[in-house]
Design a protein around this motif. Structure first.
Motif, PDB file in Angstrom:
ATOM      1  N   HIS A  33       0.798  -1.224   0.000  1.00 37.93           N
ATOM      2  CA  HIS A  33       0.000   0.000   0.000  1.00 37.93           C
ATOM      3  C   HIS A  33       0.836   1.283   0.000  1.00 37.93           C
ATOM      4  O   HIS A  33       0.663   2.135  -0.863  1.00 37.93           O
ATOM      5  N   PHE A  34       1.757   1.421   0.943  1.00 38.90           N
ATOM      6  CA  PHE A  34       2.416   2.707   1.147  1.00 38.90           C
ATOM      7  C   PHE A  34       3.491   3.026   0.120  1.00 38.90           C
ATOM      8  O   PHE A  34       3.824   4.188  -0.085  1.00 38.90           O
ATOM      9  N   ILE A  37       1.866   5.107  -2.453  1.00 33.67           N
ATOM     10  CA  ILE A  37       1.589   6.445  -1.919  1.00 33.67           C
ATOM     11  C   ILE A  37       2.860   7.280  -1.917  1.00 33.67           C
ATOM     12  O   ILE A  37       2.857   8.468  -2.285  1.00 33.67           O
ATOM     13  N   GLY A  41       3.402  10.749  -3.958  1.00 40.66           N
ATOM     14  CA  GLY A  41       3.674  11.944  -3.173  1.00 40.66           C
ATOM     15  C   GLY A  41       4.997  12.597  -3.516  1.00 40.66           C
ATOM     16  O   GLY A  41       5.070  13.822  -3.726  1.00 40.66           O
TER      17      GLY A  41
END
Length: 231
Positions: A33-34, A37, A41
Motif C-alpha cells: 500500500h504505502f 503512496i 507523493g
C-alpha cells in the motif's frame, strides 16, 4: 507462464494475457500500500522543480534537429503490462534504421547488442545525448510514468519483452514489481554488472521491499547524479 514478448506490438498500456499476470508479493504493508503512496507523493513534490528542467532540455534537443525530443519505448511492467517508458531522446532521429547497418558484418557488436541491448561508443548517440545519459537526466520524464502507475521510483530496471526469458525461473519476481526509475542495479555499477547479477539484485530487492531500503537507494542515486553533474 506465457512469454509476454508476443504483446510487444500492442498499443501502450495494454495488458498481457491473463496467464502472464502475477499479482503482488504481499511481503509487507509498505509494499502492498504505502510504496505507491510514496511514489505519488514524492513525484508530485519534485515535479515543479523537474518539469522546467525537462522543458529546457527538450527544447535543446528539438533545436538540434527539429524532431520530437521525447522517446517512448515499450517495456514490461507489473503483471506483464506493456507500457511506454518515457525518456528524453539521446540519439539521432533515425537511430532504429541505423542499427542493422552498424551490426552487419561485425560479430563483436552483434554479441554486445545481444548481451546488453547497447553498444559501446554508439555513433547514434548525440553529443547532448551523451551528457544526458552520463547524468541520467534523460530519465527525468519517467516521473510521469510513476504518476501514471506504470513505474515506481525504486524497482527493477524496466526491460523489453524479449529480456524476460533471460530471468528464467525468476521472471515472476520481476512481474510482481513495478519497474523503477532507479534501483539496486543503478547504485551498484549499472552497466558494469552482468545480467545474472542484475537478476540476483532484483530478486534480493523483491524479498526485502522496505521503506528504509527505498530511501537509501534514492539517496544513493541522488548522490551519484550530483557527482556526475559536478565533474
Amino acid at each position: 507462464m506465457e512469454d509476454v514478448s508476443n504483446v510487444a506490438i500492442r498499443p501502450n498500456r495494454q495488458a498481457a494475457p491473463a496467464s502472464a499476470k502475477v499479482y503482488g508479493s504481499g511481503h509487507s504493508l509498505y509494499s502492498r500500500h504505502f510504496k505507491r503512496i510514496l511514489d505519488g507523493g514524492l513525484s508530485l513534490a519534485v515535479l515543479p522543480v523537474v518539469l522546467p528542467i525537462i522543458i529546457v532540455l527538450a527544447a535543446l534537443i528539438f533545436m538540434a534537429d527539429r524532431r520530437n525530443p521525447f522517446f517512448s519505448h515499450r517495456r514490461v511492467g507489473r503483471n506483464g503490462k506493456i507500457f511506454g517508458c518515457l525518456k528524453l531522446r539521446t540519439m539521432v532521429a533515425n537511430a532504429e534504421t541505423m542499427l542493422p547497418r552498424l551490426l552487419d558484418g561485425c560479430p563483436a557488436k552483434q554479441e554486445e547488442w545481444a548481451e546488453s541491448q547497447k553498444l559501446t561508443d554508439d555513433p547514434r548517440v548525440t553529443k547532448l545525448g551523451a551528457v544526458l545519459r552520463k547524468t541520467s537526466l534523460d530519465e527525468l520524464p519517467q516521473l510521469l510514468n510513476v504518476l501514471r502507475g506504470d513505474m515506481s521510483l525504486v524497482g527493477p530496471r524496466p526491460i523489453v519483452p524479449d529480456e524476460l526469458r533471460r530471468y528464467g525461473g525468476d521472471a515472476a519476481t520481476y512481474l510482481r514489481l513495478r519497474p523503477g526509475v532507479t534501483g539496486m542495479w543503478q547504485t551498484t555499477g549499472r552497466n558494469d554488472v552482468s545480467y545474472a547479477e542484475r537478476v540476483r539484485m532484483d530478486v534480493e530487492y523483491e524479498q526485502n521491499v522496505q521503506l528504509r531500503t527505498d530511501i537509501r537507494i534514492m539517496a544513493m542515486t541522488a548522490l551519484a547524479m550530483l557527482k556526475k553533474t559536478g565533474r
